[in-house]
Design an enzyme around this catalytic site. Sequence first.
Site, short mmCIF file in Angstrom:
data_model
loop_
_atom_site.label_atom_id
_atom_site.label_comp_id
_atom_site.label_asym_id
_atom_site.label_seq_id
_atom_site.Cartn_x
_atom_site.Cartn_y
_atom_site.Cartn_z
N ASP B 16 0.85 -1.18 0.00
CA ASP B 16 0.00 0.00 0.00
C ASP B 16 0.89 1.24 0.00
O ASP B 16 1.69 1.44 0.92
CB ASP B 16 -0.88 -0.06 1.27
N ASP B 110 -3.12 2.60 -5.87
CA ASP B 110 -2.02 2.64 -4.91
C ASP B 110 -1.92 1.40 -4.02
O ASP B 110 -1.17 1.42 -3.05
CB ASP B 110 -2.11 3.91 -4.06
N GLU B 111 -2.67 0.37 -4.28
CA GLU B 111 -2.47 -0.83 -3.47
C GLU B 111 -2.73 -2.08 -4.29
O GLU B 111 -3.48 -2.06 -5.26
CB GLU B 111 -3.32 -0.82 -2.20
#
Lengths: 381, 416
Positions: B16, B110-111
Amino acid sequence: MKIQCQARELLEAVSLVSGVVPGNPTRPVLQQAKISATRDGLQVEGTDLEVGLRAQIDEVMVEQEGACLIPCARLLKVLRESHNPEISFEVDAAGQACIHSGNAHFKLPTGPLEEYPSIEFNPPGPSLRVDRVKLLQTLSRVSVAAAKDATRFNMHSVLFDGHGEELKVVSTDGKRMAVGAISISAGGEDGIPEGQYILPLKGVDLLAKILSSETEEEVVVHLDKNEVTYVSDRVSLTCRLVEGKFPEYERAIPAELENVYDIKTEELLVALRQTRLMTTKETNSVRFQFGESSATLSSSASNVGESKVEFSVERVEGDDDGFAIHFNPEYLIELLNKIDSSQIRCGLRDGKTAGLFSLPDGENSYRHIVMPLVVNEMQEA
Amino acid sequence: MDQFDNDSRLIFIHADMDAFFAAVEILDDPSLAGKPLIIGHPGPRGVVSTASYEARKCGVHSALPSVEAMRRCPEGIWRSPRGARYQQVSRQVMGVFEQFTPEVEPLSLDEAFLGIEGSLRLFGGAVTIARQLRQRVHQVTGGLTISVGVAPNKFLAKLASDLQKPDGLTVVDPDRIQQLLDPLPVEKIWGVGPRTRDALHHIGLREIRHLRRAGRELLVRHLGESSGHHLWQLAHGEDNRSISTERGSRSISRECTFQIDIARGSASDGFLREAAEEVARSLRDENLRARTVRLKVRTGSFRTMSRSLTLQIPTQEPGPLFETARSLLAEVELEGEGIRLLGLGTGNLIPQSSPLQPGLFEDRAAAHRQQVVSQLLDRSRRIEGGAGLERGKLLSKPPEDSTTADSKQLDDPTGG
């Protein structure tokens, strides 16, 4: 009402009607079949408000005239399981339908007769007379190209386009299209249908089913602004036409194609089935490369494999071997399965123009146009 | 920690990015470093997209209404989100993940989850992979940090990555799972939102240990068969989901909450045109075509509706996206309400290299022209400072113009 008849005849009538009766209708009463006994015999009716169908049984002993509504699907199951050749049917004082088949007895609730819509089968207006077998064959060859998706209502259909004594029969799903032509004459005194009539696929399938069990050489089909109707001694069908616009099909028929080949249907079918094995849902495409007397069909998909099949062709016109063309194999397999001809003629211009498939005898009686796939040739190499 | 490298039960990583959008902004403008940076629109109806850790100290977090964020953090520095730039960095990061395993399941920009079972031997163990991963992301992006959780399943990996944020590495000891979970509040469980949390609090369950002791029957009674059972399993640290790398499950979309509710018509058309343009651009950037168009509408009274339609011909051009979204919107029953939020999404994405089946009746010359324009736009975008080029907005005639609209419909490849 009280009647006796042959179980098989009643089964046939109810099973035909059940093709119309909707499974999950907006009005529950439409799940019922209407059964009427009169001096003229026994009639079974069903409708989904778009299509109405009435099957007639003449050989029936009517002890008491009358009519009732019975859940169609349940009745069909009862008749399928009835093994006695004769069946008797009556509505008792409590309003229940009692069915006796040998030593089996059934009671079914009846529905509210007054809520059932009345179906009209006496069409006014123009009608066409046509060779029954030719019409059947054309409907079968053409409807294969219709859109399968019922929400695309204007293409989930077959178009009848009347031009004097010629009737064009057309279906398309937007990517392929079949155009048949048959000769017709006026079926009555109100003239011959001119212009476009869009028949929903459900109606066409039912019409084909009915026509295939008729015996007359010629049949009459009525077409008016709103309905297509077929009436015979045995069965009557009426079907509301599709309101909408059919694509401008004539524009999509490719003009003069330079490269023409005759191919044996069975050989091409085998080659297609073989190459299809090496395609996936995402890359559902096969590649044709034609030569003077043979052609190569190939396919490949990453993680699946490759295939290459040669088959013989006979070049009729043209000399351009320099192009390859990609088609969805499903389209061609469906087409070949329906044409009922040992040979097919294939006209092509290049890798991008629609291909035209026809029958070697009488090219305009049946034309099937298929749009090729656009494939990134870089990827392919 | 290195002893875990020999533990073959550790097969999942959740990675993350730390305050991703804010971090990218700081990367591009180092003067923002150490300041309370807020990404989002500071208008009356905007919400915070991301806050830097400095801004988080004042109580600003993502999804907080901008008005409230301004109140809590008056000295906050606001930046508008730059989707294209974040996507670019995201691709770099995902690229790093793929160097370690083919099993990468992105959850958002983003993860991502990584399945590393097949890579353990090659790289020397789960912890080694996690360390190298963090290092490489830092290198490749030029300074972004990432928090990583290593665990025997997806649920625990996601939970772990959150425990030592930012810039953390947390390994879940497979022999001490219960000790880790027990003291945590129930909302740490993935999928437990405010509503479920309140429902659980209501029956006196505040920590994961309470869930476990409450027993499955109680949870099922209060949350229903499937959620209750699922929650009970998670409370025991059990989760048997695998990595899903299927591209088809991805989607590309764009949505917007308006400052003032808008009406259906030229205002909604305006947004949908813009959204179609952006979504189509993302599709082209990722070499994809969309088969399905989705529309999301939220009315002034917070009624949310979604509609979708499968296209006859998959597309990466704005025209068909716009036309389809507009006709979907036309069918929505607004019941006289204004539109608060509109979203245009695409799904069922297929690679651009897949064979494309064109239609018999489509206007191929027009389609080709649109494609050429798109290519020009894409090229101009890649040239530094070439942002001035835009498509003429006349993708279709306005609906009011009914005399010509009818004939236009016929050529609509999706309308049939």
